[in-house]
Write a protein that holds these residues in place. Sequence first.
Motif, PDB file in Angstrom:
ATOM      1  N   CYS A  82       1.004  -1.211   0.074  1.00 39.89           N
ATOM      2  CA  CYS A  82      -0.167   0.003  -0.165  1.00 39.89           C
ATOM      3  C   CYS A  82       0.762   1.027   0.060  1.00 39.89           C
ATOM      4  N   GLU A 103      -0.691  -1.421  -4.534  1.00 41.65           N
ATOM      5  CA  GLU A 103      -2.128  -1.030  -4.190  1.00 41.65           C
ATOM      6  C   GLU A 103      -1.863   0.579  -4.419  1.00 41.65           C
ATOM      7  N   ASN A 131      -7.357   1.593  -5.485  1.00 43.36           N
ATOM      8  CA  ASN A 131      -8.252   2.086  -4.725  1.00 43.36           C
ATOM      9  C   ASN A 131      -8.511   3.657  -4.626  1.00 43.36           C
ATOM     10  N   ARG A 179     -15.560  -2.217  -3.996  1.00 39.83           N
ATOM     11  CA  ARG A 179     -15.166  -2.446  -2.435  1.00 39.83           C
ATOM     12  C   ARG A 179     -16.538  -2.112  -1.453  1.00 39.83           C
ATOM     13  N   HIS A 222     -13.430  -6.193  -2.468  1.00 40.94           N
ATOM     14  CA  HIS A 222     -12.426  -5.675  -1.491  1.00 40.94           C
ATOM     15  C   HIS A 222     -13.169  -4.973  -0.382  1.00 40.94           C
ATOM     16  N   GLY A 262      -7.558  -6.138   2.359  1.00 40.61           N
ATOM     17  CA  GLY A 262      -6.851  -4.628   2.744  1.00 40.61           C
ATOM     18  C   GLY A 262      -5.746  -4.847   3.704  1.00 40.61           C
ATOM     19  N   GLY A 263      -5.412  -3.766   4.523  1.00 39.68           N
ATOM     20  CA  GLY A 263      -4.197  -3.716   4.951  1.00 39.68           C
ATOM     21  C   GLY A 263      -4.596  -3.816   6.614  1.00 39.68           C
ATOM     22  N   GLY A 264      -3.866  -3.455   7.496  1.00 42.97           N
ATOM     23  CA  GLY A 264      -4.334  -3.288   8.880  1.00 42.97           C
ATOM     24  C   GLY A 264      -3.499  -4.365   9.800  1.00 42.97           C
ATOM     25  N   PHE A 265      -2.420  -4.914   9.376  1.00 48.26           N
ATOM     26  CA  PHE A 265      -1.553  -5.718  10.187  1.00 48.26           C
ATOM     27  C   PHE A 265      -1.065  -4.852  11.370  1.00 48.26           C
ATOM     28  N   GLU A 305      -3.064  -5.462   1.642  1.00 48.27           N
ATOM     29  CA  GLU A 305      -2.507  -4.379   0.840  1.00 48.27           C
ATOM     30  C   GLU A 305      -1.891  -3.661   2.315  1.00 48.27           C
ATOM     31  N   PHE A 306      -0.714  -4.409   2.987  1.00 48.02           N
ATOM     32  CA  PHE A 306      -0.098  -3.979   4.119  1.00 48.02           C
ATOM     33  C   PHE A 306       0.690  -2.853   3.776  1.00 48.02           C
ATOM     34  N   GLY A 307       0.438  -1.739   4.706  1.00 48.70           N
ATOM     35  CA  GLY A 307       1.229  -0.775   4.557  1.00 48.70           C
ATOM     36  C   GLY A 307       2.176  -0.515   5.622  1.00 48.70           C
ATOM     37  N   SER A 308       1.571  -0.210   7.019  1.00 49.57           N
ATOM     38  CA  SER A 308       2.612  -0.094   8.066  1.00 49.57           C
ATOM     39  C   SER A 308       3.226  -1.408   8.202  1.00 49.57           C
ATOM     40  N   TYR A 412       3.712   6.175   7.365  1.00 50.93           N
ATOM     41  CA  TYR A 412       2.899   7.433   7.180  1.00 50.93           C
ATOM     42  C   TYR A 412       3.536   8.926   7.722  1.00 50.93           C
TER      43      TYR A 412
HETATM   44  C1  LIG Z   1      -7.715   0.849   1.210  1.00 53.93           C
HETATM   45  C2  LIG Z   1      -6.559   0.601   2.053  1.00 53.93           C
HETATM   46  N1  LIG Z   1      -5.650  -0.623   2.062  1.00 53.93           N
HETATM   47  C3  LIG Z   1      -4.507  -0.594   2.759  1.00 53.93           C
HETATM   48  C4  LIG Z   1      -4.263   0.196   3.889  1.00 53.93           C
HETATM   49  C5  LIG Z   1      -2.968   0.037   4.624  1.00 53.93           C
HETATM   50  O1  LIG Z   1      -3.315  -0.023   5.915  1.00 53.93           O
HETATM   51  P1  LIG Z   1      -2.264  -0.554   6.849  1.00 53.93           P
HETATM   52  O2  LIG Z   1      -1.099   0.485   7.157  1.00 53.93           O
HETATM   53  O3  LIG Z   1      -2.794  -0.371   8.390  1.00 53.93           O
HETATM   54  O4  LIG Z   1      -1.669  -1.804   6.667  1.00 53.93           O
HETATM   55  C6  LIG Z   1      -5.003   1.460   4.072  1.00 53.93           C
HETATM   56  C7  LIG Z   1      -4.785   2.423   4.898  1.00 53.93           C
HETATM   57  O5  LIG Z   1      -5.258   3.513   5.131  1.00 53.93           O
HETATM   58  C8  LIG Z   1      -6.236   1.656   3.315  1.00 53.93           C
HETATM   59  O6  LIG Z   1      -6.726   2.681   3.253  1.00 53.93           O
END
Ligand SMILES: Cc1ncc(COP(=O)(O)O)c(C=O)c1O
Length: 468
Positions: A82, A103, A131, A179, A222, A262-265, A305-308, A412
């Motif tokens: 992400c 993503e 997205n 989504r 999604h 999605g993300g959120g780990f 879609e892991f960002g953090s 971020y």
């Molecule tokens: C659609 C989507 N995917 C992935 C993420 C990434 O989330 P995280 O950084 O918590 O993994 C976000 C974060 O806002 C998001 O809006």
Amino acid sequence: MNTKYSDLINQTYYFPQEEFKLNKDNLQFHNIDLMKLVEKYGTPLKFTYLPQISNNINKAKSWFRKSMEKNKYEAKYYYCYCTKSSHFEYIMNEAFKNNIHIETSSAFDINIVENLLENGKINKSTYVICNGFKRDQYVENIARLINNGHKNTIPIIDNYEELDLLQSQIKNKFKIGIRIAAEEEPKFEFYTSRLGIGYKNIVPFYKREIKENKKLELKMLHFFINTGINDNAYYWNELVKCIKVYVALKKECPTLDGLNIGGGFPIKNSLTFEYDYQYMIDEIINQIKIACEEAEVDVPNIFTEFGSFTVGESGGAIYQVLYQKQQNDREKWNMIDSSFITTLPDTWAINKRFIMLAVNRWNDTYERVLLGGMTCDSDDYYNSEQNMNAIYLPKYSKEKPLYIGFFNTGAYQETIGGYGGLHHCLIPQPKHILIDRDENGILATEVFSEQQTSEDVLKILGYGKNKN
Ligand SMILES: Cc1ncc(COP(=O)(O)O)c(C=O)c1O
């Protein structure tokens, strides 16, 4: 009595930990001697330890592989990065060493994708999951990418209008996703996320506008739970609801074969952090499998879609305590040589906590302090840890400089902090260095950007613009 800072840490946490060790009096992070960095580059200093990006990507891939094997789950797992968690090229270069996907969330992301394609960092088989709320420039850029032949681009429909906007610009048949607008946690200010389309409307939307449309191929459903992937009733409840929508949609749409969770780990934000990633993935995979078996539909390919999780644990910041201000009998303010608002804006904006440790003087006695940033904003401070309502650090001494580190700050913070821009009280953006290891494990460091100068700042402010 044990009064050394090292005693305090040993009594409060399990220490050393995988990435944190002590070398005599000084802290090591992934075996990097942080005091050596301080001596070489000075402070304030931001750093990115690149190998941690690949480490985390490969950990997640292996957890999913194990879960899929264990559950006899016959579909694939696709790890997407992400981009909004950190758009820097050095992050992409490291992340895309690991055969992953991408993503995007806005128009300029597509320019980044094109750049990565041009430079061979990603290729035709890389999925580009688009997205976000899409208007003119973003739609135009997505259409260009698809019209230029990148067939694995999947715009995720966020609102009904996007379908027409995309179709008006994309020449041939193309893939799409939809989504789901998740229901927010009960304590939130509103019920349903503004992002995506409500649960109940997904199947009717498909039947109405996609099913008979020869130009569209629905491939993905999604969803993203804003509060992250957590082992609580809310998350499991939302997951089950989404799986039900997937199953209902799959019965109508044979081309649908992807579920994007999605993300959120979460990442390690304290030395007490505990999270059983493998258990969570096992449970997610298991829930999807059970629901699909019951409904007699094939299990979907899973996208994340892991960002953090991808970049968070690669970043850190080191500050020097410049001075101590004792404002009353109990409150001692250790003033750092930068600003929390500038460099770690989430600490100020959403009260986010990171791992914070002394970098040196671990064998000195400790004291309770508050940490103050250099701006004149009274909210520019840091006063507690994730697991306790206080901060303890080796005692301030004018003769023995104290350095402190904030860890796992890689996601971020640069975009929210306005990298290279104007900052509160014009406190400059610190120097940023990149740390890498070669195949023999030898460390190499390079300066990515120097500390922002007065010229940089005055230029942004327009000074000298009208000089003849
Ligand atoms: C659609 C989507 N995917 C992935 C993420 C990434 O989330 P995280 O950084 O918590 O993994 C976000 C974060 O806002 C998001 O809006």
